[in-house]
Write an enzyme that holds these catalytic residues in place. Structure first.
Site, PDB file in Angstrom:
ATOM      1  N   ILE A 122       0.817  -1.205   0.000  1.00 18.59           N
ATOM      2  CA  ILE A 122       0.000   0.000   0.000  1.00 18.59           C
ATOM      3  C   ILE A 122       0.854   1.259   0.000  1.00 18.59           C
ATOM      4  O   ILE A 122       0.480   2.272  -0.580  1.00 18.59           O
ATOM      5  CB  ILE A 122      -0.942   0.001   1.223  1.00 18.59           C
ATOM      6  CG1 ILE A 122      -1.990  -1.097   1.085  1.00 18.59           C
ATOM      7  CG2 ILE A 122      -1.637   1.355   1.394  1.00 18.59           C
ATOM      8  CD1 ILE A 122      -2.928  -1.206   2.262  1.00 18.59           C
ATOM      9  N   GLU A 123       2.025   1.193   0.607  1.00 14.13           N
ATOM     10  CA  GLU A 123       2.870   2.386   0.735  1.00 14.13           C
ATOM     11  C   GLU A 123       3.791   2.550  -0.476  1.00 14.13           C
ATOM     12  O   GLU A 123       3.367   3.044  -1.508  1.00 14.13           O
ATOM     13  CB  GLU A 123       3.626   2.316   2.059  1.00 14.13           C
ATOM     14  CG  GLU A 123       2.679   2.362   3.263  1.00 14.13           C
ATOM     15  CD  GLU A 123       3.405   2.340   4.593  1.00 14.13           C
ATOM     16  OE1 GLU A 123       4.123   3.310   4.888  1.00 14.13           O
ATOM     17  OE2 GLU A 123       3.260   1.345   5.339  1.00 14.13           O
TER      18      GLU A 123
END
Length: 387
Positions: free
Chosen positions: A177-178
């Site tokens: 996600i990052e």
């Protein structure tokens, strides 16, 4: 390895009398170097070849020429509390390399996210959002924790899953996600294609091979230089400046230490006990995050999260690990009611019975914990990056 304490140079203001702030203090939420270092432009392939040959002939020379970074501790912070691992002493070269790395969006899978995307100076090195946003606009499950005064802490992240700042510094790179790299090998391969970074890693670590461990060491070194201190509260309490904070804030300080019980968790000069507590967040809307339990597997840690520093708290809204509170007033009201009862709530969290005026004064005190910026003025994006 046992951490070593690095001696630091204090700012002149630290010569002021040391007074009362040794006592515990607050509640609320919980990178960066000076001159931009760029890859030196080579005027010809002949010069570039000659320079590389000279560097390879003396692999230890660069490491030996690394210069010690003089950490300057703002007034109100404690020099003796500085924690720097013995295997990663601060040097100017590592700090500046770390500054480049945290601002470089190429260190994400799609070149859109840098470490500093979620740690902005204007939001006290958070992102001003309820939860962090990564590549392709994906939303994480927790808010971005403040990334200053990390030199006083070992365990990192809301759940403390990173035992060191070095570990924390590389964790987000392989989070889908990052930063989104499939693994560290993919990230390293991408970085090794950048000749300018190979040169800077050689200057900082004595070797041109870029390792993930050294990426973590450089970023952690930079993070340890981002500090917040010399707040009005520091000047009032330790500096004995009677007019540094308002009478309302002075009353709020008394409440903070006594009736409001804030110092039960927000203790010491950095306003955190560095421990984990269950406040009841998520038990009221069936959105419980197991928090520290996912690290320790101990039942007493279910729903527990790390106590964030309260320094810069007025600049770092929204608050708590899930970003649910938009204002400090909302946070104070939550604590005043005793959080949310649940089987694992910390016994320190109880109803406070604060009056409206007392809640107002407490918030006024919290606003006096903003620093003067002297410990983070060097946190500026580079004008250019290694090529």
């Amino acid at each position: 390895m046992k951490p070593a304490v690095l001696k630091a140079e204090l700012l002149p203001s630290s010569q002021l009398p040391q007074a009362v702030f040794r006592g515990p203090l607050l509640l609320g939420k919980s990178l960066l170097g000076v001159l931009a270092i760029c890859a030196v432009a080579m005027q010809s392939s002949w010069i570039a070849t000659l320079a590389e040959a000279a560097t390879e002939e003396k692999p230890a020379a660069n490491a030996e020429s690394a210069t010690e970074y003089k950490l300057k501790i703002p007034f109100g912070l404690e020099e003796t509390a500085v924690v720097i691992p013995a295997d990663n002493p601060l040097t100017n070269e590592k700090v500046e390399l770390g500054r480049l790395l945290v601002f470089d969006k190429r260190l994400s899978q799609d070149n859109t996210i840098a470490c500093m995307s979620c740690h902005l100076a204007k939001f006290a090195f958070t992102d001003g959002k309820p939860v962090a946003t990564g590549i392709r606009g994906q939303k994480g499950g927790r808010s971005a924790p403040a990334s200053f005064n990390r030199v006083f802490s070992s365990a990192q992240f809301w759940d403390g899953r990173a035992a060191t700042l070095e570990d924390q510094s590389v964790g987000p790179f392989t989070n889908p996600i990052e930063h989104g790299f499939a693994n560290y090998d993919v990230m390293r391969a991408k970085m090794m294609k950048i000749a300018g970074y190979r040169k800077l890693f050689k200057q900082a670590f004595g070797e041109g091979d870029i390792t993930i461990d050294n990426v973590g060491r450089a970023i952690a070194s930079f993070q340890r230089t981002v500090l917040s201190g010399n707040s009005p509260a520091d000047r009032f309490d330790q500096g004995q400046e009677a007019g540094a904070i308002s009478e309302e804030a002075q009353h709020g300080l008394i409440l903070f230490r006594e009736k409001a019980r804030c110092t039960k968790c927000h203790s010491g000069f950095n306003f955190t006990d560095e421990k984990f507590h269950n406040l009841g967040l998520g038990w009221d809307d069936n959105k419980v995050d197991l928090g520290r339990y996912m690290v320790t597997k101990n039942a007493e840690d279910i729903g527990a999260f790390k106590t964030p520093t309260l320094r810069e708290i007025a600049r770092s809204a929204p608050y708590t690990h899930d970003g649910r509170f938009k204002t400090l007033e909302e946070v104070v009201n939550f604590y005043n009611q005793g959080g949310v009862k649940n089987p694992h709530q910390d016994p320190l969290i109880i109803p406070l019975d604060l009056t409206d005026q007392e809640k107002h004064d407490l918030v006024q005190f919290l606003h006096t914990l903003n620093g003067d910026g002297t410990g983070s003025q060097h946190v500026k994006a580079p004008k250019s990056f290694p090529q």
